[in-house]
Write a protein that holds these residues in place. Structure first.
Motif, short mmCIF file in Angstrom:
data_model
loop_
_atom_site.label_atom_id
_atom_site.label_comp_id
_atom_site.label_asym_id
_atom_site.label_seq_id
_atom_site.Cartn_x
_atom_site.Cartn_y
_atom_site.Cartn_z
N ASP A 196 2.92 15.01 -13.08
CA ASP A 196 1.73 14.18 -12.87
C ASP A 196 2.12 12.73 -12.57
O ASP A 196 1.58 12.10 -11.67
N ALA A 197 3.10 12.20 -13.33
CA ALA A 197 3.51 10.81 -13.12
C ALA A 197 4.13 10.62 -11.74
O ALA A 197 3.85 9.63 -11.06
N SER A 198 4.96 11.55 -11.31
CA SER A 198 5.58 11.46 -10.00
C SER A 198 4.55 11.56 -8.88
O SER A 198 4.58 10.79 -7.92
N ASP A 199 3.62 12.51 -9.02
CA ASP A 199 2.59 12.67 -8.00
C ASP A 199 1.68 11.44 -7.93
O ASP A 199 1.29 11.00 -6.85
N THR A 200 1.35 10.89 -9.08
CA THR A 200 0.53 9.67 -9.12
C THR A 200 1.26 8.51 -8.47
O THR A 200 0.68 7.77 -7.68
N ALA A 201 2.54 8.36 -8.79
CA ALA A 201 3.33 7.30 -8.17
C ALA A 201 3.39 7.46 -6.66
O ALA A 201 3.31 6.48 -5.91
N ALA A 202 3.51 8.71 -6.19
CA ALA A 202 3.58 8.96 -4.75
C ALA A 202 2.32 8.46 -4.06
O ALA A 202 2.39 7.80 -3.01
N VAL A 203 1.16 8.76 -4.63
CA VAL A 203 -0.10 8.33 -4.02
C VAL A 203 -0.21 6.81 -4.06
O VAL A 203 -0.57 6.17 -3.06
N ILE A 204 0.12 6.20 -5.19
CA ILE A 204 -0.01 4.75 -5.32
C ILE A 204 0.95 4.03 -4.38
O ILE A 204 0.55 3.09 -3.68
N VAL A 205 2.20 4.45 -4.32
CA VAL A 205 3.16 3.82 -3.40
C VAL A 205 2.70 4.00 -1.96
O VAL A 205 2.73 3.06 -1.16
N ALA A 206 2.25 5.20 -1.61
CA ALA A 206 1.80 5.46 -0.24
C ALA A 206 0.63 4.56 0.14
O ALA A 206 0.62 3.97 1.23
N GLU A 207 -0.34 4.43 -0.75
CA GLU A 207 -1.52 3.62 -0.44
C GLU A 207 -1.18 2.13 -0.37
O GLU A 207 -1.62 1.43 0.55
N LEU A 208 -0.39 1.64 -1.31
CA LEU A 208 -0.04 0.21 -1.29
C LEU A 208 0.87 -0.13 -0.12
O LEU A 208 0.72 -1.19 0.50
N ALA A 209 1.79 0.76 0.21
CA ALA A 209 2.66 0.52 1.36
C ALA A 209 1.85 0.56 2.66
O ALA A 209 2.05 -0.28 3.55
N ALA A 210 0.93 1.51 2.77
CA ALA A 210 0.07 1.58 3.96
C ALA A 210 -0.77 0.32 4.09
O ALA A 210 -0.95 -0.21 5.19
N ASN A 211 -1.28 -0.19 2.96
CA ASN A 211 -2.06 -1.43 3.01
C ASN A 211 -1.18 -2.61 3.43
O ASN A 211 -1.62 -3.47 4.20
N ALA A 212 0.05 -2.65 2.95
CA ALA A 212 0.95 -3.75 3.33
C ALA A 212 1.24 -3.70 4.83
O ALA A 212 1.31 -4.74 5.48
N VAL A 213 1.39 -2.50 5.37
CA VAL A 213 1.67 -2.33 6.80
C VAL A 213 0.43 -2.62 7.64
O VAL A 213 0.52 -3.25 8.69
N THR A 214 -0.72 -2.19 7.17
CA THR A 214 -1.95 -2.32 7.95
C THR A 214 -2.59 -3.70 7.82
O THR A 214 -2.97 -4.31 8.81
N HIS A 215 -2.71 -4.20 6.59
CA HIS A 215 -3.45 -5.43 6.35
C HIS A 215 -2.56 -6.63 6.04
O HIS A 215 -3.02 -7.76 6.18
N GLY A 216 -1.33 -6.40 5.61
CA GLY A 216 -0.47 -7.51 5.20
C GLY A 216 0.67 -7.78 6.16
O GLY A 216 1.55 -8.59 5.87
N ARG A 217 0.67 -7.13 7.30
CA ARG A 217 1.80 -7.25 8.23
C ARG A 217 1.82 -8.61 8.90
O ARG A 217 0.81 -9.09 9.40
N VAL A 218 2.99 -9.21 8.89
CA VAL A 218 3.28 -10.42 9.65
C VAL A 218 4.44 -10.06 10.56
O VAL A 218 5.48 -9.59 10.07
N PRO A 219 4.29 -10.20 11.90
CA PRO A 219 5.37 -9.80 12.81
C PRO A 219 6.72 -10.41 12.39
O PRO A 219 6.82 -11.59 12.09
N GLY A 220 7.72 -9.57 12.35
CA GLY A 220 9.07 -10.00 12.01
C GLY A 220 9.35 -10.08 10.53
O GLY A 220 10.45 -10.44 10.12
N ARG A 221 8.38 -9.74 9.68
CA ARG A 221 8.59 -9.80 8.23
C ARG A 221 8.39 -8.42 7.62
O ARG A 221 7.55 -7.65 8.04
#
Length: 159
Positions: free
Chosen positions: A48-73
């Motif tokens: 359960d902990a691993s699966d929960t971490a997978a979802v949280i990392v995936a969502e936060l990383a996707a948000n960083a790529v989609t909404h927090g992206r600065v070209p070259g960073r």
């Protein structure tokens, strides 16, 4: 005369930090490496902990790529095995508007194609918050409780 020393168990700091390209491929790699690191720390794949971490990392990383992206960073993933929990932190370098924090995430409409990432984080994480970051940017931190983990070692058997 000196007092005899009391034997102490060594404290191992368990922290994993990695920067990734702010691309969908970087987000996928962040999730895969996070799960491998947790498995190495004794949080097995498929729990359960691993699966929960997978979802949280995936969502936060996707948000960083989609909404927090600065070209070259890049964005940064930081995992920590802390007392009784796993802490997931994803940081990006975009200034400006911050995402809503705990308790302020609006639900997505049924037909919306986006807007469910932080709803999932709020539902799955024991605790989470949005922090300002220096240099510019923000960090979203989420914690996943690990029942039965020793406060000193993070292991279920206390060793």
């Amino acid at each position: 005369m000196t007092a005899p020393s009391t034997p102490r168990r060594p404290v191992t700091v368990r922290v994993f930090t990695q920067r990734f390209s702010a691309t969908p491929r970087g987000a996928r790699l962040a999730r895969h490496l996070a799960l491998d690191q947790l498995h190495t720390w004794g949080v097995p794949h498929g729990t359960d902990a691993s699966d929960t971490a997978a979802v949280i990392v995936a969502e936060l990383a996707a948000n960083a790529v989609t909404h927090g992206r600065v070209p070259g960073r890049d964005f940064e993933l930081r995992l920590s095995l802390v007392t009784g929990s796993v802490r997931v932190e994803v940081s990006d370098t975009r200034d400006g508007t911050r995402p809503p924090g705990p308790g302020a995430v609006p639900p997505a409409a049924p037909l919306d194609e986006h807007g469910r990432g932080l709803v999932l984080v709020e539902a799955l994480a024991a605790r989470w918050e949005v922090l300002d970051r220096e240099p510019p940017g923000k960090t979203v931190r989420a914690e996943i409780d690990l029942p039965g983990r020793s406060a000193l070692t993070g292991r279920a058997d206390g060793r």
